[in-house]
Motif scaffolding. Structure first.
Motif, mmCIF file in Angstrom:
data_model
loop_
_atom_site.group_PDB
_atom_site.id
_atom_site.type_symbol
_atom_site.label_atom_id
_atom_site.label_comp_id
_atom_site.label_asym_id
_atom_site.label_seq_id
_atom_site.Cartn_x
_atom_site.Cartn_y
_atom_site.Cartn_z
ATOM 1 N N TYR A 171 -6.525 -3.174 -2.013
ATOM 2 C CA TYR A 171 -5.280 -3.938 -2.172
ATOM 3 C C TYR A 171 -4.117 -3.003 -2.510
ATOM 4 C CZ TYR A 171 -1.970 -7.527 -3.347
ATOM 5 O OH TYR A 171 -0.851 -8.327 -3.349
ATOM 6 N N GLY A 172 -3.021 -3.161 -1.773
ATOM 7 C CA GLY A 172 -1.831 -2.330 -2.017
ATOM 8 C C GLY A 172 -1.888 -0.991 -1.299
ATOM 9 N N LYS A 173 -3.026 -0.710 -0.648
ATOM 10 C CA LYS A 173 -3.182 0.565 0.068
ATOM 11 C C LYS A 173 -2.861 0.366 1.552
ATOM 12 C CE LYS A 173 -4.532 3.178 -3.225
ATOM 13 N NZ LYS A 173 -5.643 2.738 -4.031
ATOM 14 N N PRO A 174 -2.474 1.470 2.221
ATOM 15 C CA PRO A 174 -2.304 1.350 3.669
ATOM 16 C C PRO A 174 -3.654 1.047 4.316
ATOM 17 C CG PRO A 174 -1.444 3.453 2.843
ATOM 18 C CD PRO A 174 -2.192 2.816 1.717
ATOM 19 N N ALA A 175 -3.649 0.330 5.428
ATOM 20 C CA ALA A 175 -4.883 0.054 6.167
ATOM 21 C C ALA A 175 -5.488 1.378 6.614
ATOM 22 C CB ALA A 175 -4.585 -0.835 7.372
ATOM 23 N N ALA A 176 -6.794 1.375 6.785
ATOM 24 C CA ALA A 176 -7.512 2.541 7.316
ATOM 25 C C ALA A 176 -7.370 3.778 6.440
ATOM 26 C CB ALA A 176 -7.056 2.829 8.752
ATOM 27 N N SER A 177 -7.457 3.606 5.128
ATOM 28 C CA SER A 177 -7.233 4.760 4.250
ATOM 29 C C SER A 177 -8.502 5.230 3.533
ATOM 30 C CB SER A 177 -6.142 4.442 3.238
ATOM 31 O OG SER A 177 -6.548 3.383 2.409
ATOM 32 N N ILE A 178 -9.662 4.623 3.833
ATOM 33 C CA ILE A 178 -10.889 5.088 3.177
ATOM 34 C C ILE A 178 -11.385 6.328 3.926
ATOM 35 C CG2 ILE A 178 -13.278 4.485 2.539
ATOM 36 C CD1 ILE A 178 -11.250 2.800 1.015
#
Ligand code: HEC
Ligand code: HEC
Length: 237
Positions: A171-178
């Motif tokens: 939540y609150g992170k850009p998509a595709a950031s893992i």
């Protein structure tokens, strides 16, 4: 004299505190009443027609003069304003001073507390505000996530890839950031930052919301389950 002065400051403080202690819902309710001053010239519902002034649904965040079929003054069109809290408040306080030459003939709302309440009400006049009506419960969200998501996702920090990435702290992170997870091109290029609105839409129907996503998951129908899962995802920090 001195004592009277100190007392009036104390009174002002006390009133200020009382006002700030009022609930957000009260502010919106009061703001709705104050907005009767606007509806002589403005409709406030989505798709409402223009009166003497333009329809004001969703005006916050928009550039001044965004209603297509309304004939604005040149002054307003040239103002370069994007309606944010500060300039909305200034305009409502004194339209003619904020935009010299505007054709909005309205004396202004002089009480700051009333302007704040009006602002609180105007913030609800958007599509984005609608999903908030279903309040989520994180504990129910955990149950729902176990039911619907765990076949493809883990939820722990550094959790293993099942089929999708771990959803820890998404939540609150850009998509595709893992890091280390092979996302679809669609997800990598989506430019999304996960917030209430886009998570709820994604969970409703991933494939429709983001064509090309590899999240092959039909989506959730229940607004309550979506809100609960959203609340749960927010606790994963
Ligand atoms: C007497 C009629 C009248 C009243 C009352 C009135 N307005 Fe307006 N309003 C107008 C007109 C006319 C315009 C278009 C101004 C222009 O083009 O210069 C306008 C424009 C606006 C805009 C800019 C909209 C945009 O698309 O950029 C906002 C915001 C606004 N009004 C808010 C309010 C609010 C909030 C109230 C109530 C507190 C209010 N108005 C009361 C006539 C009115
Ligand atoms: C059938 C497997 C599957 C199910 C079930 C599933 N997902 Fe996913 N999910 C994926 C895949 C695969 C991706 C990666 C998508 C991509 O790269 O396009 C993904 C991506 C996501 C993302 C974006 C992650 C990021 O890092 O940007 C979120 C958020 C998400 N899923 C939430 C959920 C939630 C919440 C549920 C349960 C309601 C769920 N998913 C159910 C497979 C699934």
């Amino acid at each position: 004299m001195k004592i009277a002065h100190a007392f009036s400051i104390w009174m002002a403080l006390a009133i200020g505190l009382a006002a700030s202690g009022a609930s957000a819902a009260d502010d919106v309710e009061n703001g709705k009443k104050i907005a009767k001053k606007c509806t002589a010239c403005h409709t406030l519902n989505k798709g409402g027609k223009n009166r003497l002034g333009p329809n004001l649904f969703g005006v916050l965040g928009k550039p001044a003069g965004h209603v297509k079929d309304y004939k604005y003054s040149k002054a307003l069109l040239d103002s370069g304003i994007v309606w944010d809290e500060a300039n909305f408040m200034a305009f409502i306080d004194n339209p003619k001073k904020t935009i010299k030459g505007t054709k909005m003939s309205f004396a202004g709302i002089k009480k700051p507390a009333q302007r704040a309440e009006l602002l609180a009400y105007f913030k609800t006049l958007t599509d984005a505000a609608a999903p908030k009506e279903t309040a989520g419960n994180a504990e129910d969200g955990l149950v729902a996530a176990k039911k619907h998501c765990i076949v493809c996702h883990s939820f722990e920090k550094g959790g293993r890839v099942v089929f999708g990435p771990t959803l820890f702290d998404i939540y609150g992170k850009p998509a595709a950031s893992i890091p280390g997870y092979e996302y679809s091109t669609a997800m990598k290029n989506s430019g999304l930052t996960w917030n209430d609105k886009n998570l709820l839409e994604f969970l409703s129907n991933p494939g429709r919301f983001l064509p090309g996503t590899t999240a092959r998951f039909p989506g959730l129908k229940s607004a309550q389950e979506k809100a609960d899962i959203l609340a749960y995802l927010k606790t994963l920090k």
